[in-house]
Motif scaffolding. Structure first.
Motif, PDB file in Angstrom:
ATOM      1  N   GLY A 179       0.905  -1.771   0.287  1.00 43.51           N
ATOM      2  CA  GLY A 179       0.128  -0.090   0.052  1.00 43.51           C
ATOM      3  C   GLY A 179       0.518   1.331  -0.128  1.00 43.51           C
ATOM      4  O   GLY A 179       1.946   1.251  -0.620  1.00 43.51           O
ATOM      5  N   ILE A 180      -0.130   2.025   0.734  1.00 43.04           N
ATOM      6  CA  ILE A 180       0.955   3.755   0.640  1.00 43.04           C
ATOM      7  C   ILE A 180       0.884   4.594   1.837  1.00 43.04           C
ATOM      8  O   ILE A 180      -0.001   4.272   2.473  1.00 43.04           O
ATOM      9  CB  ILE A 180       0.223   4.885  -0.544  1.00 43.04           C
ATOM     10  CG1 ILE A 180      -1.051   4.847  -0.281  1.00 43.04           C
ATOM     11  CG2 ILE A 180       0.760   4.437  -1.668  1.00 43.04           C
ATOM     12  CD1 ILE A 180      -1.702   6.142  -0.950  1.00 43.04           C
ATOM     13  N   ARG A 181       1.936   4.634   1.550  1.00 45.40           N
ATOM     14  CA  ARG A 181       1.852   5.914   3.761  1.00 45.40           C
ATOM     15  C   ARG A 181       1.878   6.907   3.326  1.00 45.40           C
ATOM     16  O   ARG A 181       2.101   7.951   2.301  1.00 45.40           O
ATOM     17  CB  ARG A 181       3.332   5.453   3.911  1.00 45.40           C
ATOM     18  CG  ARG A 181       3.476   4.122   4.197  1.00 45.40           C
ATOM     19  CD  ARG A 181       4.210   4.513   5.469  1.00 45.40           C
ATOM     20  NE  ARG A 181       4.456   3.086   6.645  1.00 45.40           N
ATOM     21  CZ  ARG A 181       3.141   2.382   7.385  1.00 45.40           C
ATOM     22  NH1 ARG A 181       2.481   3.672   7.574  1.00 45.40           N
ATOM     23  NH2 ARG A 181       3.470   1.222   8.050  1.00 45.40           N
ATOM     24  N   ILE A 182       1.256   8.332   3.555  1.00 44.93           N
ATOM     25  CA  ILE A 182       0.305   9.630   4.234  1.00 44.93           C
ATOM     26  C   ILE A 182       0.648  10.364   5.070  1.00 44.93           C
ATOM     27  O   ILE A 182       0.412   9.849   6.583  1.00 44.93           O
ATOM     28  CB  ILE A 182      -0.885   9.485   3.444  1.00 44.93           C
ATOM     29  CG1 ILE A 182      -1.001   9.220   2.114  1.00 44.93           C
ATOM     30  CG2 ILE A 182      -1.171  11.237   3.396  1.00 44.93           C
ATOM     31  CD1 ILE A 182      -2.578   8.929   1.500  1.00 44.93           C
ATOM     32  N   VAL A 183       1.980  10.940   5.511  1.00 44.59           N
ATOM     33  CA  VAL A 183       2.332  11.204   6.573  1.00 44.59           C
ATOM     34  C   VAL A 183       2.990   9.988   7.599  1.00 44.59           C
ATOM     35  O   VAL A 183       3.319   9.360   6.839  1.00 44.59           O
ATOM     36  CB  VAL A 183       1.003  12.089   7.863  1.00 44.59           C
ATOM     37  CG1 VAL A 183       1.763  12.703   8.870  1.00 44.59           C
ATOM     38  CG2 VAL A 183       0.515  13.230   7.257  1.00 44.59           C
ATOM     39  N   LYS A 184       1.748   9.476   8.266  1.00 43.96           N
ATOM     40  CA  LYS A 184       2.736   8.262   9.338  1.00 43.96           C
ATOM     41  C   LYS A 184       1.737   6.688   8.928  1.00 43.96           C
ATOM     42  O   LYS A 184       1.392   6.173   9.636  1.00 43.96           O
ATOM     43  CB  LYS A 184       2.499   8.263  10.896  1.00 43.96           C
ATOM     44  CG  LYS A 184       3.824   9.013  10.635  1.00 43.96           C
ATOM     45  CD  LYS A 184       3.926   9.547  12.314  1.00 43.96           C
ATOM     46  CE  LYS A 184       5.847  10.104  12.573  1.00 43.96           C
ATOM     47  NZ  LYS A 184       5.302  10.586  14.272  1.00 43.96           N
ATOM     48  N   GLU A 185       0.658   7.350   8.030  1.00 41.63           N
ATOM     49  CA  GLU A 185      -0.286   6.135   8.081  1.00 41.63           C
ATOM     50  C   GLU A 185      -1.136   5.745   6.867  1.00 41.63           C
ATOM     51  O   GLU A 185      -0.243   6.214   6.004  1.00 41.63           O
ATOM     52  CB  GLU A 185      -1.844   7.086   7.903  1.00 41.63           C
ATOM     53  CG  GLU A 185      -2.141   8.059   9.473  1.00 41.63           C
ATOM     54  CD  GLU A 185      -1.798   6.751  10.855  1.00 41.63           C
ATOM     55  OE1 GLU A 185      -2.584   5.829  10.911  1.00 41.63           O
ATOM     56  OE2 GLU A 185      -2.015   7.322  11.775  1.00 41.63           O
TER      57      GLU A 185
END
Length: 61
Positions: free
Chosen positions: A19-25
């Motif tokens: 998947g991907i990470r946005i900020v730390k999520e």
């Protein structure tokens, strides 16, 4: 959160490996795929917006 089966997706709550990470999520590949193809008129669109807002709420807390 990480475990032996991957990282917990902020959208679906399941543990996935890709998947991907946005900020730390983390957003799993399946949720990312569904989100980018969801029309603004779709009933699931507000759910995705709400879940994505949680990234900024948690990051700025």
């Amino acid at each position: 959160m990480n475990d032996i089966n991957g990282t917990c997706c902020i959208i679906c709550g399941q543990f996935k490996e890709t998947g991907i990470r946005i900020v730390k999520e983390f957003i799993c590949e399946a949720c990312e795929f569904e989100m980018v193809r969801t029309d603004v008129k779709d009933e699931k669109y507000p759910f995705f917006v709400h879940q994505l807002k949680q990234i900024w709420v948690q990051h700025n807390a």
